[in-house]
Design an enzyme around this catalytic site. Structure first.
Site, mmCIF file in Angstrom:
data_model
loop_
_atom_site.group_PDB
_atom_site.id
_atom_site.type_symbol
_atom_site.label_atom_id
_atom_site.label_comp_id
_atom_site.label_asym_id
_atom_site.label_seq_id
_atom_site.Cartn_x
_atom_site.Cartn_y
_atom_site.Cartn_z
ATOM 1 N N HIS A 1 41.171 41.157 41.962
ATOM 2 C CA HIS A 1 40.259 41.103 43.102
ATOM 3 C C HIS A 1 39.515 42.436 43.219
ATOM 4 C CE1 HIS A 1 38.338 40.146 46.708
ATOM 5 N NE2 HIS A 1 39.353 39.733 47.454
ATOM 6 N N PHE B 1 37.424 39.842 55.093
ATOM 7 C CA PHE B 1 38.073 40.167 56.353
ATOM 8 C C PHE B 1 36.996 40.389 57.421
ATOM 9 C CE2 PHE B 1 42.160 42.203 54.425
ATOM 10 C CZ PHE B 1 42.641 40.942 54.142
ATOM 11 N N LYS C 1 39.200 35.608 39.500
ATOM 12 C CA LYS C 1 40.204 36.611 39.865
ATOM 13 C C LYS C 1 41.500 36.437 39.079
ATOM 14 C CE LYS C 1 38.376 37.477 44.515
ATOM 15 N NZ LYS C 1 37.239 36.526 44.487
ATOM 16 N N HIS D 1 36.162 31.602 45.502
ATOM 17 C CA HIS D 1 36.640 32.935 45.886
ATOM 18 C C HIS D 1 38.058 33.135 45.358
ATOM 19 C CE1 HIS D 1 36.589 36.600 48.230
ATOM 20 N NE2 HIS D 1 37.641 36.229 48.944
ATOM 21 N N CYS E 1 35.282 41.714 51.382
ATOM 22 C CA CYS E 1 35.269 41.081 50.059
ATOM 23 C C CYS E 1 34.074 40.177 49.839
ATOM 24 C CB CYS E 1 36.566 40.311 49.851
ATOM 25 S SG CYS E 1 38.029 41.354 49.995
ATOM 26 N N GLU F 1 40.331 27.194 51.098
ATOM 27 C CA GLU F 1 39.167 26.962 50.255
ATOM 28 C C GLU F 1 39.264 25.620 49.525
ATOM 29 O OE1 GLU F 1 36.316 29.432 47.148
ATOM 30 O OE2 GLU F 1 38.408 30.051 47.402
#
Length: 407
Positions: free
Chosen positions: A336, A395, A331, A302, A162, A313
Site C-alpha cells: 500500500h 481515511f 496492492k 482499492h 490514501c 468494496e
C-alpha cells in the site's frame, strides 16, 4: 460541455522498480515485493515494500538539485520526467504558463522528520538541517516537479490520505475542462515508511502481522487477509484535452472519461456502512463518462487487504456492477503506497486498457467465498477492456472513482 481528456504519458516508481515496464511486469506476473526492512527492525511489523533503488542512485538520476529534496519529491520527480518523456513532450519548448502540476501526498517525509528529531535530541538545534522542512512537507513534491519542468501554471498538492493520487487526477480533469491549462502533470507520491508511521498503523490494526510469510502478507480479498503492507512509490500521468493531443500528433493511451469524488461524512477511519459514499462517487464517475454500470469491463480495486475495507468494496462492486466485471488489486504485489496508490493504480488501469490484459491479484488463490466478484487470480487474463474504473478510498471518508475508456 463534457471534455474528452486523454492520457498521453505514464511514469512509475514502485517497489517493483523504476519505470513503467518494471512495475507492469511485476503486477502482470503476480510477483510480491514485500521484504524485511532494517529500518523497522525490532518492531512488531518489521517488513515493507520499498523502492529497490539506493539513495545515491536515485540522486544520480535527478542531478545536482537532489541534495535539497526529500524522498517523496525525488520519487515524484523521477516518475514525472518519465511521464513527460512518454508523452513526447519537451518542457524546454512548451508554454509553461499553461502547464499545471497536481501531485498528491498523504504523509510526506516522516522518515526525515524522525531523523531530524533524533539529531535535535542527541546533538542540539544547530546540528539539524536548515532544509528539514522542505524535505518533510508534502506539497514540495508538486513544487519540485513544477520547478524541474518549468511548469508555471497552477500547482496543487491534495492530501486525501490514501485517495490523494486519485484526487489529483480528478482535479486535473477539472482544470482541463475549465480551460485553466492545456497540460496537467498529475499523480501521487509517498515515502513514509518510518518507525513511527509503522507503529501507528500497527496500533490501529491496519497492518498485516504475517511475519512468518512476508512475501504473502498482502492478499486482497482473501479469506485470511489481515492487513496491508506499507509501501512507497510514485505514479504520474500526463493529461491533455483530446483535441490538443490530436493536434500535436500524440496518440492517447486511454481516455480519462469521468471522475467522481465524495465524502462519507461518517468516521475518521471506517467506511460508511453500505459504502454509500463510495457508491455515490462511482455513480458520479459513470455519469460524467456517459456510461452505465453494464459498460464497465474491469475494476482496479482499492483492495487494501484489510478485513473491513475489502468486504465493503466487494459488496459495492457486487451491488453496483452485478454483471461481474474482472477485478484486480495491485496492492497484493506492491503493498500500500498510501498517497501514491490512487495514481499508481490509475496508471495500471490505463495499461490494462492499452494492452488488453488484466493482472492477477498477487497471493490470492480464490476470493473469500462471501465475495461474489470475479477476481483475476494466479495468472494475467487477456481481456478487451473498453471501459474500466479505479477506486480509491482514504481515511477521513474520502472516496474517488476514476473511469477510463479505450481511445
Amino acid at each position: 460541455m463534457r471534455r474528452r481528456v486523454a492520457v498521453t504519458g505514464l511514469g512509475l516508481v514502485s517497489p517493483a522498480g523504476v519505470g513503467v515496464e518494471a512495475t507492469w511486469k511485476a503486477v502482470r506476473d503476480g510477483r510480491p515485493t514485500a521484504a524485511r526492512d532494517t529500518v523497522l527492525s525490532g518492531l512488531p511489523v518489521d517488513f515493507s515494500c520499498r523502492v529497490p533503488i539506493l539513495d545515491d542512485d536515485l540522486d544520480a538520476r535527478i542531478g545536482r538539485k537532489a541534495w535539497r529534496m526529500g524522498r517523496p519529491a525525488k520519487l515524484a520527480l523521477v516518475a514525472g520526467r518519465e511521464a513527460v518523456r512518454h508523452a513526447g513532450l519537451d518542457p524546454s519548448g512548451w508554454d509553461g504558463a499553461r502547464v499545471a502540476v497536481v501531485i498528491g501526498c498523504g504523509l510526506g517525509g516522516t522518515e526525515k522528520w524522525e531523523e531530524q528529531h533524533q539529531r535535535l535530541e542527541r546533538q542540539g538545534a544547530d546540528m539539524t538541517s536548515p532544509l528539514a522542512i522542505p524535505m518533510i512537507i508534502p506539497n514540495l513534491a508538486a513544487g519540485e516537479v513544477s520547478i524541474d519542468l518549468h511548469a508555471r501554471g497552477l500547482s496543487l498538492a491534495p492530501a486525501t490520505a490514501c485517495a490523494s493520487g486519485a484526487t489529483a487526477l480528478a482535479l486535473a480533469y477539472d482544470l482541463l475542462a475549465l480551460d485553466r491549462c492545456d497540460i496537467v502533470v498529475a499523480g501521487g507520491t509517498e515515502a513514509a515508511i518510518s518507525r513511527t508511521s509503522s507503529v501507528g498503523f500497527y496500533r490501529m490494526g491496519a497492518l498485516s502481522r504475517r511475519t512468518d510469510d512476508i512475501a504473502g502478507a498482502s492478499r486482497p480479498f482473501a479469506s485470511d487477509r489481515d492487513g496491508f503492507v506499507m509501501a512507497e512509490g510514485a505514479g504520474v500521468l500526463v493529461l491533455e484535452r483530446a483535441a490538443d493531443a490530436a493536434a500535436r500528433g500524440a496518440r492517447p493511451l486511454a481516455m480519462l472519461a469521468g471522475c467522481g469524488s465524495t465524502s462519507d461524512a461518517w468516521h475518521p477511519t471506517s467506511p460508511a456502512p453500505g459504502a454509500s459514499g463510495a457508491e455515490a462517487a462511482l455513480r458520479l464517475a459513470l455519469d460524467q463518462a456517459a456510461l452505465v454500470p453494464d459498460d464497465i469491463d474491469h475494476v482496479n480495486a482499492h483492495g487494501t487487504s484489510t478485513v473491513l475495507n475489502d468486504a465493503t468494496e466487494a459488496a459495492l462492486i457486487t451491488r453496483l456492477l452485478p454483471h461481474r466485471p474482472s477485478v484486480t488489486a495491485p496492492k497484493g504485489a506492491l503493498g500500500h503506497t498510501l498517497g501514491a496508490a490512487g495514481a499508481i493504480e490509475a496508471a495500471l488501469t490505463v495499461l490494462s486498457v492499452q494492452h488488453r490484459l488484466v493482472p492477477p491479484i498477487t497471493n490470492l488463490q480464490a476470493p473469500a467465498p462471501e465475495f461474489d466478484i470475479d477476481c483475476v487470480t494466479k495468472q494475467a487474463r487477456h481481456q478487451d477492456v473498453r471501459a474500466a474504473v479505479s477506486h480509491s478510498f482514504g481515511f477521513g471518508g474520502h472516496n474517488v472513482a476514476l473511469t477510463f475508456t479505450a481511445p
